[in-house]
Design a protein around this motif. Structure first.
Motif, PDB file in Angstrom:
ATOM      1  N   SER A  70       0.855  -1.191   0.000  1.00  0.00           N
ATOM      2  CA  SER A  70       0.000   0.000   0.000  1.00  0.00           C
ATOM      3  C   SER A  70       0.890   1.239   0.000  1.00  0.00           C
ATOM      4  CB  SER A  70      -0.917  -0.004   1.229  1.00  0.00           C
ATOM      5  OG  SER A  70      -0.162  -0.175   2.410  1.00  0.00           O
ATOM      6  N   GLY A  71       0.255   2.369  -0.253  1.00  0.00           N
ATOM      7  CA  GLY A  71       1.002   3.619  -0.344  1.00  0.00           C
ATOM      8  C   GLY A  71       0.602   4.567   0.769  1.00  0.00           C
ATOM      9  N   GLY A  72       0.801   5.835   0.529  1.00  0.00           N
ATOM     10  CA  GLY A  72       0.508   6.825   1.552  1.00  0.00           C
ATOM     11  C   GLY A  72       1.610   6.829   2.605  1.00  0.00           C
ATOM     12  N   THR A  73       1.261   7.227   3.827  1.00  0.00           N
ATOM     13  CA  THR A  73       2.291   7.381   4.868  1.00  0.00           C
ATOM     14  C   THR A  73       2.316   6.218   5.866  1.00  0.00           C
ATOM     15  OG1 THR A  73       0.703   8.606   6.221  1.00  0.00           O
ATOM     16  CG2 THR A  73       2.123   9.910   4.775  1.00  0.00           C
ATOM     17  N   THR A  74       1.172   5.599   6.121  1.00  0.00           N
ATOM     18  CA  THR A  74       1.129   4.588   7.198  1.00  0.00           C
ATOM     19  C   THR A  74       2.127   3.457   7.013  1.00  0.00           C
ATOM     20  OG1 THR A  74      -1.210   5.093   7.615  1.00  0.00           O
ATOM     21  CG2 THR A  74      -0.371   2.988   8.462  1.00  0.00           C
ATOM     22  N   PRO A  75       2.254   2.883   5.818  1.00  0.00           N
ATOM     23  CA  PRO A  75       3.120   1.693   5.690  1.00  0.00           C
ATOM     24  C   PRO A  75       4.601   1.999   5.803  1.00  0.00           C
ATOM     25  CG  PRO A  75       2.203   2.271   3.557  1.00  0.00           C
ATOM     26  CD  PRO A  75       1.590   3.207   4.536  1.00  0.00           C
ATOM     27  N   ARG A  76       4.991   3.299   5.761  1.00  0.00           N
ATOM     28  CA  ARG A  76       6.431   3.613   5.804  1.00  0.00           C
ATOM     29  C   ARG A  76       7.099   2.999   7.018  1.00  0.00           C
ATOM     30  NH1 ARG A  76       9.325   8.173   3.238  1.00  0.00           N
ATOM     31  NH2 ARG A  76      11.499   7.750   3.747  1.00  0.00           N
ATOM     32  N   GLY A  81      -4.399   0.601   2.788  1.00  0.00           N
ATOM     33  CA  GLY A  81      -4.590   1.649   3.789  1.00  0.00           C
ATOM     34  C   GLY A  81      -6.036   2.098   3.741  1.00  0.00           C
ATOM     35  N   LEU A  82      -6.363   3.025   4.617  1.00  0.00           N
ATOM     36  CA  LEU A  82      -7.735   3.552   4.669  1.00  0.00           C
ATOM     37  C   LEU A  82      -7.679   5.075   4.703  1.00  0.00           C
ATOM     38  CD1 LEU A  82     -10.822   3.036   5.048  1.00  0.00           C
ATOM     39  CD2 LEU A  82     -10.382   3.022   7.534  1.00  0.00           C
ATOM     40  N   GLY A  83      -8.270   5.690   3.694  1.00  0.00           N
ATOM     41  CA  GLY A  83      -8.335   7.151   3.685  1.00  0.00           C
ATOM     42  C   GLY A  83      -9.497   7.630   4.546  1.00  0.00           C
ATOM     43  N   HIS A 122     -11.709   5.753   1.141  1.00  0.00           N
ATOM     44  CA  HIS A 122     -11.053   5.126  -0.028  1.00  0.00           C
ATOM     45  C   HIS A 122     -10.000   4.154   0.448  1.00  0.00           C
ATOM     46  CE1 HIS A 122      -7.718   8.148   0.310  1.00  0.00           C
ATOM     47  NE2 HIS A 122      -7.020   7.147  -0.209  1.00  0.00           N
ATOM     48  N   THR A 123      -9.660   3.243  -0.454  1.00  0.00           N
ATOM     49  CA  THR A 123      -8.544   2.332  -0.224  1.00  0.00           C
ATOM     50  C   THR A 123      -7.894   2.063  -1.565  1.00  0.00           C
ATOM     51  OG1 THR A 123      -7.861   0.287   0.896  1.00  0.00           O
ATOM     52  CG2 THR A 123      -9.871   0.181  -0.458  1.00  0.00           C
ATOM     53  N   ALA A 124      -6.599   1.813  -1.553  1.00  0.00           N
ATOM     54  CA  ALA A 124      -5.822   1.852  -2.795  1.00  0.00           C
ATOM     55  C   ALA A 124      -6.190   3.184  -3.461  1.00  0.00           C
ATOM     56  CB  ALA A 124      -6.104   0.634  -3.665  1.00  0.00           C
ATOM     57  N   PRO A 138      -3.620  12.109 -11.383  1.00  0.00           N
ATOM     58  CA  PRO A 138      -4.047  10.804 -11.906  1.00  0.00           C
ATOM     59  C   PRO A 138      -3.315   9.678 -11.163  1.00  0.00           C
ATOM     60  CG  PRO A 138      -3.499  12.298 -13.700  1.00  0.00           C
ATOM     61  CD  PRO A 138      -3.057  12.968 -12.433  1.00  0.00           C
ATOM     62  N   ARG A 139      -3.979   8.524 -11.059  1.00  0.00           N
ATOM     63  CA  ARG A 139      -3.387   7.392 -10.369  1.00  0.00           C
ATOM     64  C   ARG A 139      -3.646   6.113 -11.155  1.00  0.00           C
ATOM     65  NH1 ARG A 139      -4.188   7.558  -4.178  1.00  0.00           N
ATOM     66  NH2 ARG A 139      -3.739   9.695  -3.514  1.00  0.00           N
ATOM     67  N   VAL A 140      -2.921   5.063 -10.751  1.00  0.00           N
ATOM     68  CA  VAL A 140      -3.228   3.704 -11.221  1.00  0.00           C
ATOM     69  C   VAL A 140      -3.613   2.911  -9.983  1.00  0.00           C
ATOM     70  CG1 VAL A 140      -2.271   1.579 -12.217  1.00  0.00           C
ATOM     71  CG2 VAL A 140      -1.676   3.803 -13.215  1.00  0.00           C
ATOM     72  N   ALA A 144      -7.190  10.034  13.937  1.00  0.00           N
ATOM     73  CA  ALA A 144      -7.930  10.673  12.831  1.00  0.00           C
ATOM     74  C   ALA A 144      -8.703   9.636  12.010  1.00  0.00           C
ATOM     75  CB  ALA A 144      -6.961  11.447  11.925  1.00  0.00           C
ATOM     76  N   LYS A 145      -8.244   8.392  12.049  1.00  0.00           N
ATOM     77  CA  LYS A 145      -8.909   7.345  11.249  1.00  0.00           C
ATOM     78  C   LYS A 145     -10.044   6.671  12.027  1.00  0.00           C
ATOM     79  CE  LYS A 145      -6.069   7.702   7.746  1.00  0.00           C
ATOM     80  NZ  LYS A 145      -5.049   6.710   7.353  1.00  0.00           N
ATOM     81  N   ALA A 146     -10.183   6.968  13.303  1.00  0.00           N
ATOM     82  CA  ALA A 146     -11.165   6.250  14.130  1.00  0.00           C
ATOM     83  C   ALA A 146     -12.593   6.345  13.578  1.00  0.00           C
ATOM     84  CB  ALA A 146     -11.090   6.743  15.576  1.00  0.00           C
TER      85      ALA A 146
END
Ligand code: 6PG
Length: 237
Positions: free
Chosen positions: A38-44, A143-145, A149-151, A178-180, A201-203
């Motif tokens: 997954s992307g974003g910041t959480t998996p770092r 992840g979860l926006g 959203h996810t992915a 744009p994304r894939v 924030a995700k709660a």
């Protein structure tokens, strides 16, 4: 599918325990082990733990293949690139055969990139309909926006309807660029799907998704064997 919910006290413990879990999944497989990141910041944080000597020296990188569940359509050295984040946090610190690393290409149009990635996936997993008789990833991280959203499967995006292509271009749903994204059928044909959700924030969105609110794309994610929510305490209201 009834999800497994595993909650840890904090982000540090979450990253470490998920790294241990992933290592166990890889060791339990005798041959090629495929992971969609997954992307974003959480998996770092998870990637940084996997890059530490304790894990980097034990993980079977030689037979592991890395893919991305979604990617922003930017150059691989762009600050918004999920691949760049993974390279900085993990790939630059481990010995992995370059052929085992399968980034979303940045060439042509976003539609060209999605079609190329779809072909990459089919070349690796074989053609044919993904599903119980044709498993794709061993593990797919998501992840979860905060909008559910996810992915890059966003609310009201046409990509939510895609049941055949494995990788699609995403230009709607309010995306900044744009994304894939991989599609629902790909995650549904993954042996295990593991969400990583961290922080207060995700709660609210996590509670809504776990309560089965189908307004949110993440609620519609399934897996072949197990759907796991790895969270920290702050994210579980
Ligand atoms: C992306 C991600 C996206 C992400 C969520 C959560 O490319 O942005 O794949 O789906 O997982 O937006 O992002 P954070 O971990 O940054 O909160």
């Amino acid at each position: 599918m009834k999800p497994t919910i595993i909650t840890y006290p904090d982000g540090e413990t979450l990253a470490r325990k998920v790294a241990e879990w992933l290592l166990g999944e890889a060791e339990a497989k005798p041959d090629r082990f495929s992971v969609a990141l997954s992307g974003g910041t959480t998996p770092r944080h998870l990637f940084e733990v996997l890059a530490t000597p304790e894990f980097a020296t034990r993980f079977p990188w030689q037979r592991t293949h890395l893919f991305w569940g979604d990617e922003r359509f930017v150059p691989h050295d762009d600050k918004n690139s999920n691949f760049r984040m993974t390279r900085e946090a993990l790939l630059d610190h481990i010995k992995m055969p370059p052929d085992n690393i399968h980034p979303v290409p940045y060439r042509g149009t976003v539609a060209d990139a999605a079609a190329a990635y779809d072909a990459t996936l089919r070349a690796y997993f074989g053609p044919g309909t993904a599903g119980p008789g044709h498993q794709l990833f061993d593990v797919a991280f998501l992840g979860l926006g905060e909008n559910g959203h996810t992915a890059s499967l966003f609310p009201a995006s046409v990509g939510l309807q895609e049941m055949h292509a494995w990788a699609i271009p995403v230009t709607d749903g309010g995306v900044q660029q744009p994304r894939v994204s991989l599609t629902y059928p790909v995650f549904a044909a993954s042996r295990k799907v593991a969400f990583l959700v961290e922080g207060a924030a995700k709660a609210p969105i996590l509670a809504a998704v776990l309560n089965g609110d189908h307004r949110y794309p993440a609620t519609r994610i399934t897996a072949l064997d197990e759907l796991i929510w790895f969270t920290d305490k702050a994210a579980i209201a």
